[in-house]
Design a protein around this motif. Structure first.
Motif, short mmCIF file in Angstrom:
data_model
loop_
_atom_site.label_atom_id
_atom_site.label_comp_id
_atom_site.label_asym_id
_atom_site.label_seq_id
_atom_site.Cartn_x
_atom_site.Cartn_y
_atom_site.Cartn_z
N ASN A 262 0.57 -1.15 -0.04
CA ASN A 262 -0.14 0.13 0.10
C ASN A 262 0.83 1.32 -0.06
OD1 ASN A 262 -1.70 2.15 0.87
ND2 ASN A 262 -2.92 0.87 1.83
N PRO A 263 0.89 2.10 -1.07
CA PRO A 263 1.83 3.29 -1.18
C PRO A 263 1.55 4.34 -0.01
CG PRO A 263 0.38 3.24 -3.00
CD PRO A 263 -0.01 2.16 -2.20
N ALA A 264 0.41 4.38 0.55
CA ALA A 264 0.06 5.28 1.52
C ALA A 264 0.61 4.78 2.90
CB ALA A 264 -1.40 5.49 1.80
N THR A 265 0.67 3.53 3.22
CA THR A 265 1.24 3.04 4.50
C THR A 265 2.59 2.35 4.50
OG1 THR A 265 -0.04 0.89 4.16
CG2 THR A 265 -1.28 2.62 5.16
N ASP B 198 -0.75 -5.11 2.05
CA ASP B 198 -2.12 -5.44 1.96
C ASP B 198 -2.44 -6.88 1.42
OD1 ASP B 198 -2.81 -2.85 2.86
OD2 ASP B 198 -3.27 -2.22 0.93
#
Length: 66
Positions: free
Chosen positions: A22-25, A29
């Motif tokens: 997940n690029p945000a976290t 995933d």
């Protein structure tokens, strides 16, 4: 991408996480799980974690290493 591996059962099976980062976290995933036999061969198909545990339990109950 493969994530963590979880040894399961008593004969050497491993349950592997498979998913995407997940690029945000920057965390994995998990989409599903894979099962690897004691000899290192991957079982065909994708599983939920519970289904992977059930598959391994069934194989060990049969006395087979599939």
């Amino acid at each position: 991408m493969i994530g963590n591996g979880y040894p399961y059962g008593s004969s050497g099976y491993v349950i592997l996480e498979e998913g995407d980062i997940n690029p945000a976290t920057l965390q994995l995933d998990v989409r599903h799980y894979l099962v690897v036999k004691p000899d290192g061969e991957q079982v065909s198909g994708c599983f939920s974690f519970a289904d992977a545990q059930r598959f391994i339990h069934e194989q060990e109950s049969k006395g087979q290493e599939k």
